[in-house]
Structure formats: structure tokens, C-alpha cells
Scaffold this active site. Sequence first.
Site, PDB file in Angstrom:
ATOM      1  N   HIS A 195       3.257  78.973  14.075  1.00 50.81           N
ATOM      2  CA  HIS A 195       3.025  79.637  14.978  1.00 50.81           C
ATOM      3  C   HIS A 195       1.435  80.124  14.821  1.00 50.81           C
ATOM      4  O   HIS A 195       1.197  80.361  13.506  1.00 50.81           O
ATOM      5  CB  HIS A 195       3.736  80.659  15.486  1.00 50.81           C
ATOM      6  CG  HIS A 195       4.049  81.713  14.433  1.00 50.81           C
ATOM      7  ND1 HIS A 195       4.856  81.506  13.563  1.00 50.81           N
ATOM      8  CD2 HIS A 195       3.835  83.106  14.439  1.00 50.81           C
ATOM      9  CE1 HIS A 195       5.372  82.459  12.722  1.00 50.81           C
ATOM     10  NE2 HIS A 195       4.266  83.492  13.414  1.00 50.81           N
ATOM     11  N   HIS A 229      -1.451  83.160  15.491  1.00 50.07           N
ATOM     12  CA  HIS A 229      -1.857  84.412  16.209  1.00 50.07           C
ATOM     13  C   HIS A 229      -3.105  84.417  16.584  1.00 50.07           C
ATOM     14  O   HIS A 229      -3.991  83.946  16.048  1.00 50.07           O
ATOM     15  CB  HIS A 229      -1.798  85.548  15.336  1.00 50.07           C
ATOM     16  CG  HIS A 229      -0.131  85.736  14.706  1.00 50.07           C
ATOM     17  ND1 HIS A 229       0.810  86.652  15.361  1.00 50.07           N
ATOM     18  CD2 HIS A 229       0.425  85.027  13.667  1.00 50.07           C
ATOM     19  CE1 HIS A 229       1.887  86.529  14.736  1.00 50.07           C
ATOM     20  NE2 HIS A 229       1.719  85.839  13.890  1.00 50.07           N
TER      21      HIS A 229
END
Length: 145
Positions: free
Chosen positions: A99, A101
Site C-alpha cells: 500500500h 500512503h
Amino acid sequence: MSCIFCQINQEQIPSHTIYQDDHCRAIVDKFPLSPGHVIVLSKTHQGSVDDLPETELTAMWSAARRISKAMKAADNSVKDVHFLINDGPAANQHVPHVHLHVIPRYGWDLGMLPVRFMTRFVNPLNHWGRSKESAQWAESLSTQL
């Protein structure tokens, strides 16, 4: 499946989704480092960037760039943006699912960033009003995207 990001991708857990395509999904972070913090999730469950298909990594960065532009358009107090991938436990990756950010920066928030980083999971004051703020950011960013 026990991966929280896979459960979000499969819509088993609700999220404030602002964008998704065949390769990634972008959600407002439940534990933001700054107001408007977004996480871009790969659709494939891989723990490391090294194992992620190139098409997904490319799609994630493309989405992150669009989100960055949307953040600045949605709120003119957003000055710059941090892009951050923690790749592995030694790099502070808490969820073993790739992931990215996208963290808006306001100029005044540098001193608060370390405090929010250290307390974002445990500070009850950080939780108050977060759901409403997340929904507002989701709406603003979705409109810009």
C-alpha cells in the site's frame, strides 16, 4: 481471509473509498497522519513491492499522482504531499499488503507529524470526529477525481 486490506478490497469491511480501478483502490486512512491522508491499496495481495505485478505498481503510482492533484484542488491549504511505501516489517510496514500512503502536508504540521505518527493508533483524542472528517475528505476528493 485475515488481511484487512484484502477485506476492504472485497468490500467485507466498509471504507471511505475515493477511487478504484482494476488494479488498485484508494481509501481515506482510518488512522491519518494528517487530515486527508489516503492509502492506495494494491488489488493483489502481496507483502512486498518486489512481488507486486508491474501493472499494479504503475496503477498505484498513477492513482497517487491523481489523488495528490485532487488534494491540492480540494483544499488550497494543502501545500505539498508525502508519498510513502513501507516495504517490509523493518521498514515499519504494519499490514503485509502493498500500500502507498498519500499524505497531504500543510506547512504548519511538521512539528505535529512525529507526535501523530507515534500516537495515531492509541490516542483516543485522535479518534474523535475522525469518521466525519474522513467522510468529508472522501467526498471532496471523489469530486475532484
